[in-house]
Structure formats: structure tokens, C-alpha cells
Scaffold this active site. Structure first.
Site, PDB file in Angstrom:
ATOM      1  N   HIS A  86      -4.457   4.727   2.627  1.00 25.51           N
ATOM      2  CA  HIS A  86      -4.961   5.428   1.450  1.00 25.51           C
ATOM      3  C   HIS A  86      -3.835   5.741   0.471  1.00 25.51           C
ATOM      4  O   HIS A  86      -3.431   6.894   0.299  1.00 25.51           O
ATOM      5  CB  HIS A  86      -5.696   6.699   1.867  1.00 25.51           C
ATOM      6  CG  HIS A  86      -7.065   6.434   2.389  1.00 25.51           C
ATOM      7  ND1 HIS A  86      -7.747   7.313   3.199  1.00 25.51           N
ATOM      8  CD2 HIS A  86      -7.887   5.369   2.222  1.00 25.51           C
ATOM      9  CE1 HIS A  86      -8.934   6.805   3.507  1.00 25.51           C
ATOM     10  NE2 HIS A  86      -9.028   5.625   2.919  1.00 25.51           N
ATOM     11  N   HIS A 176     -15.324   8.690   6.254  1.00 27.58           N
ATOM     12  CA  HIS A 176     -13.968   8.153   6.323  1.00 27.58           C
ATOM     13  C   HIS A 176     -13.949   6.927   7.237  1.00 27.58           C
ATOM     14  O   HIS A 176     -14.598   6.914   8.288  1.00 27.58           O
ATOM     15  CB  HIS A 176     -13.022   9.231   6.858  1.00 27.58           C
ATOM     16  CG  HIS A 176     -11.569   8.897   6.733  1.00 27.58           C
ATOM     17  ND1 HIS A 176     -10.945   8.005   7.570  1.00 27.58           N
ATOM     18  CD2 HIS A 176     -10.614   9.358   5.887  1.00 27.58           C
ATOM     19  CE1 HIS A 176      -9.659   7.929   7.241  1.00 27.58           C
ATOM     20  NE2 HIS A 176      -9.442   8.737   6.220  1.00 27.58           N
ATOM     21  N   GLU A 178     -11.800   5.780   9.335  1.00 30.74           N
ATOM     22  CA  GLU A 178     -11.390   6.030  10.715  1.00 30.74           C
ATOM     23  C   GLU A 178     -12.508   6.689  11.520  1.00 30.74           C
ATOM     24  O   GLU A 178     -12.782   6.289  12.660  1.00 30.74           O
ATOM     25  CB  GLU A 178     -10.137   6.916  10.750  1.00 30.74           C
ATOM     26  CG  GLU A 178      -9.667   7.198  12.170  1.00 30.74           C
ATOM     27  CD  GLU A 178      -8.621   8.293  12.245  1.00 30.74           C
ATOM     28  OE1 GLU A 178      -8.653   9.064  13.233  1.00 30.74           O
ATOM     29  OE2 GLU A 178      -7.770   8.376  11.340  1.00 30.74           O
ATOM     30  N   SER A 313      -6.496  10.383   0.584  1.00 28.15           N
ATOM     31  CA  SER A 313      -5.743  10.464   1.833  1.00 28.15           C
ATOM     32  C   SER A 313      -5.986  11.809   2.501  1.00 28.15           C
ATOM     33  O   SER A 313      -5.597  12.855   1.982  1.00 28.15           O
ATOM     34  CB  SER A 313      -4.244  10.290   1.552  1.00 28.15           C
ATOM     35  OG  SER A 313      -3.474  10.653   2.683  1.00 28.15           O
ATOM     36  N   SER A 314      -6.614  11.774   3.661  1.00 28.11           N
ATOM     37  CA  SER A 314      -6.946  13.012   4.361  1.00 28.11           C
ATOM     38  C   SER A 314      -5.699  13.780   4.761  1.00 28.11           C
ATOM     39  O   SER A 314      -5.606  14.994   4.559  1.00 28.11           O
ATOM     40  CB  SER A 314      -7.792  12.692   5.602  1.00 28.11           C
ATOM     41  OG  SER A 314      -8.099  13.854   6.321  1.00 28.11           O
ATOM     42  N   SER A 375       0.968   8.031   4.011  1.00 27.09           N
ATOM     43  CA  SER A 375       0.745   6.735   3.378  1.00 27.09           C
ATOM     44  C   SER A 375       1.456   6.615   2.037  1.00 27.09           C
ATOM     45  O   SER A 375       1.174   5.702   1.262  1.00 27.09           O
ATOM     46  CB  SER A 375      -0.759   6.507   3.187  1.00 27.09           C
ATOM     47  OG  SER A 375      -1.370   7.591   2.517  1.00 27.09           O
TER      48      SER A 375
END
Length: 397
Positions: A86, A176, A178, A313-314, A375
């Protein structure tokens, strides 16, 4: 022997791609910060960089494998299932290399039906769903799997839950990549079930239902997109195994773990807990290290905090949430968000959109805390430092 046409360990081309990676992502400013105990003076500003920041091992590995794949198969059509990580700049660079995305962030893209046996498909660091993996195998394509080892560890636990009749309760964001991949693991087992809770508030709803039952239809409507088909809370909340998206806020995951355990103990008694509750720490070490480093940096009392990384991006957003509890914090994607000395464009934690804040940089001496999500490449961090320093007239870093 590994599975033919399936690669999970790269192609041994790291030395060949190293100059390209350095050119794309290296930052002399970040190297200076690291060499000077993560502290850099620039006129009246002091920059403090978190001890753990930026690319983690899993992201490094995924990006390296993408570059190696392009070098290994120069004449093949190469696809990525979706964003490799991300970060918009890394994904844009991957596209510049001629690697196409099967699924774009906006829902576009050629889709899995475009894949031919002679094509190469890269699986992103988030992993792919069980159904997507099966579909790629049926296509006969070459697969390069960059799934992060921490994600694979979560999958092992979810597999264990599902194989033994436990519902996998996942702390994560149901849409998400993932979490979608993790939840899909339950479909491999008869009666496998999953339920995704985003935060403490959603976990509280689950705890209330465990303790007292309630309106099943209302519960299912609330979690319509976050549970298995055919999910029955009256049955499927009897035995729970807790897992999480690896990039969530670790303190919240631990709190939810305690909440669910407590609810099951209230409903069934403490002696029943070994038969009804399982939990394993599946927050990845890189996520934990970056969160701990933010907390350590806050102890130095910076005047403000800048968090750099993709808005989707979490792990980056949770770093911003941590810092924002103590000091004015600005989550930005890159240096272009710094509009000047008196304005910055940023995304507050929990907000669906960017906002612009004025008078964000104090006059006079100021200490700026810095970190970046797992990331975020170093060059983007360096550009932010240089841009902020230039606002005070310092241009030679």
C-alpha cells in the site's frame, strides 16, 4: 522439489537488481539521520526519526521479488494480482516496469480471466484468497508468491481453528486484501466460519451477543459483509479462535482478545475457557516495532509528528493514531502534501478524506517527530525532511 511454475524464494538475482532498487528508493538524508542517532538539526528545526520505520522485511522481499521477476522474464506478460503493497509510489514504479495489475484499486483491471498459461502472475505481500489461488493454478500460469511470512503465520492459526471447529474471529478490516485472504482460509474446512471485527466497538457488540444473545437478524445485518455465508451467531459464537490482520494496532488487538475471552467466561464459566477460546499473537514483529518506536519517540516530546505513507496503508494509519493521542500529528502520503509553511494536506485517523490544516508548523525553534509505514520507501521520507527544512530556508541537507 517445489511445485512446478510456483516460486516463493525469488530467482537469485538480488545482486543484479540492487543498483535499480537503490536508484528508485535510496535517500541520502535518511542515511544521515540514521548515522546521527536518528536526529538532524536544520536551522531552527530538529528532526527526530523513529528507530524503526519504513520498509519492513516482508515489503523489502515483495518489492525485490517483483524486480527479480521482471529481470527473469523480460519477454513475458507479467501481472500483479493487485497492489503489491500500500504505497502509491512503489505501485506506480512497478507499473512503469511493464507489470500490469489484474485488479486496480478502483475496481478496474483485466481480471483473472485475462491470465494465459504463458503469463507470469505475482501474488502480493497481502496474499490472495483460496479461490483466487485455485483460479490461478487452473490457468497454468507461472506464479511468484511474495506473501509475507507474518501473514502465513496467521493463516496457520486460522487453519488450526477451522479444522477443530472454532470460529475464526479476525480483528481487521473486512475489505482489506490481507483480511479477505485470511478469512478465505476457513472455506477449506467443513463448517469453517469467520467473523471480522474492525475495532473495540464492534467487538463489544459481539461480546454482548455472546453474553445475552439478541436479535439475530440485526446482528447479521450489522456484520453482513464481515462474516461467513450462513453464519449463525447462536451457534458460531460458542467456540472462538482469535486472529488479526497483522497491521492492526496491537494494543487494541490485545484488548479485544481480553474482551472476547471475558464474554465467553461470563457465558460458559471460567472452567470452559480451554474448550471455547484460543488466541495467538499474530501482530507482525515489524508492526509492533514501529508502534513501539513511535511511543519511544513521543517520550522526547516533539512539537508535532509527521507520519509518511499511503492513505490506504493500515499500519501507517495506526502509527498516526498512536502519535495523535499525544501531539499534533499529520499523516501525509508524500512531500507534495506540504503546501507551505502555513498549510499541510493530510488525512486524520478515521477520516474518509484528506483535510487541510493551517499554521501546522510552529514559528521559532521546533522539534518534528517522523516515522513512516512499513510500505514507505526511504526516498519519500527524505523528500519530506528536505521540504520541511526548506520552509525555514535550509536547502542543503
Amino acid at each position: 522439489m517445489g511445485e512446478p511454475g510456483y516460486f516463493q524464494r525469488g530467482f537469485g538475482l538480488k545482486d543484479e537488481i540492487r543498483p535499480e532498487l537503490k536508484a528508485d528508493y535510496h535517500s541520502g538524508i535518511v542515511e544521515r539521520l540514521k548515522a546521527s542517532e536518528h536526529r538532524l538539526r536544520a536551522g531552527t528545526l530538529t528532526f527526530l526519526l523513529a528507530r524503526e520505520f519504513g520498509f519492513c522485511y516482508g515489503v523489502d522481499r515483495a518489492v525485490e521479488y517483483a524486480y527479480e521477476t521482471r529481470r527473469k522474464f523480460p519477454d513475458r506478460t507479467i501481472y500483479l494480482v493487485g497492489e503489491i503493497i500500500h504505497n502509491p509510489h512503489v505501485n506506480a514504479r512497478i507499473k512503469e516496469m511493464g507489470i500490469r495489475f489484474l485488479r486496480e484499486a478502483d475496481g478496474g483491471g483485466p481480471g483473472f480471466e485475462a491470465v494465459r498459461p504463458e503469463d507470469v502472475v505475482i501474488l502480493p505481500a497481502f496474499g490472495v484468497t483460496v479461490e483466487e489461488m485455485a483460479r490461478l493454478r487452473r490457468s497454468g500460469c507461472v506464479m511468484v508468491d511474495t506473501t509475507c511470512g507474518s501473514v502465513l503465520n496467521v493463516w496457520k492459526n486460522v487453519d488450526r481453528f477451522s479444522a477443530t471447529g472454532f470460529t475464526a474471529l479476525i480483528h481487521g478490516k473486512y475489505a482489506h486484501e490481507e483480511t479477505r485472504a485470511t478469512a478465505s482460509r476457513t472455506t477449506q474446512y467443513p463448517g469453517g466460519r469467520h467473523l471480522v471485527v474492525r475495532d473495540r466497538a464492534e467487538a463489544e457488540l459481539v461480546c454482548d451477543y455472546i453474553r445475552r444473545g439478541g436479535d439475530k437478524d440485526a446482528f447479521l445485518a450489522r456484520f453482513a459483509f464481515a462474516c461467513s455465508p450462513g453464519f449463525d451467531p447462536d451457534v458460531d459464537l460458542e467456540r472462538i479462535g482469535l486472529a488479526n490482520q497483522t497491521t492492526m494496532l496491537s494494543s487494541e488487538s490485545l484488548e479485544i482478545q481480553g474482551m472476547i475471552r471475558g464474554a465467553l467466561a461470563d457465558r460458559h464459566g471460567e472452567t470452559e475457557i480451554p474448550n471455547r477460546f484460543r488466541a495467538f499473537d499474530t501482530i507482525c514483529s515489524a508492526t509492533q516495532d514501529r508502534q513501539d518506536s513511535v511511543l519511544a519517540l513521543l517520550a522526547e516530546k516533539p512539537d508535532l509528528f509527521v507520519v509518511i505513507g499511503g492513505y490506504n496503508s493500515s499500519n501507517t494509519s495506526h502509527l498516526a493514531a498512536l502519535a495523535g493521542k499525544s501531539v499534533p500529528t499529520y499523516h501525509i502520503e508524500d512531500a507534495s502534501c506540504i503546501l507551505g509553511r502555513h498549510a499541510i494536506r493530510h488525512k486524520p485517523f478515521g477520516s474518509p478524506a484528506e483535510t487541510t490544516t493551517r499554521d501546522w508548523l510552529p514559528d521559532g525553534p521546533a522539534t518534528v517527530g517522523l516515522t513512516a509505514g512499513a510500505s514507505t520507501p526511504n526516498n519519500k521520507i527524505g523528500e519530506v525532511v528536505a521540504t520541511i527544512a526548506a520552509l525555514r530556508g535550509t536547502r542543503d541537507l
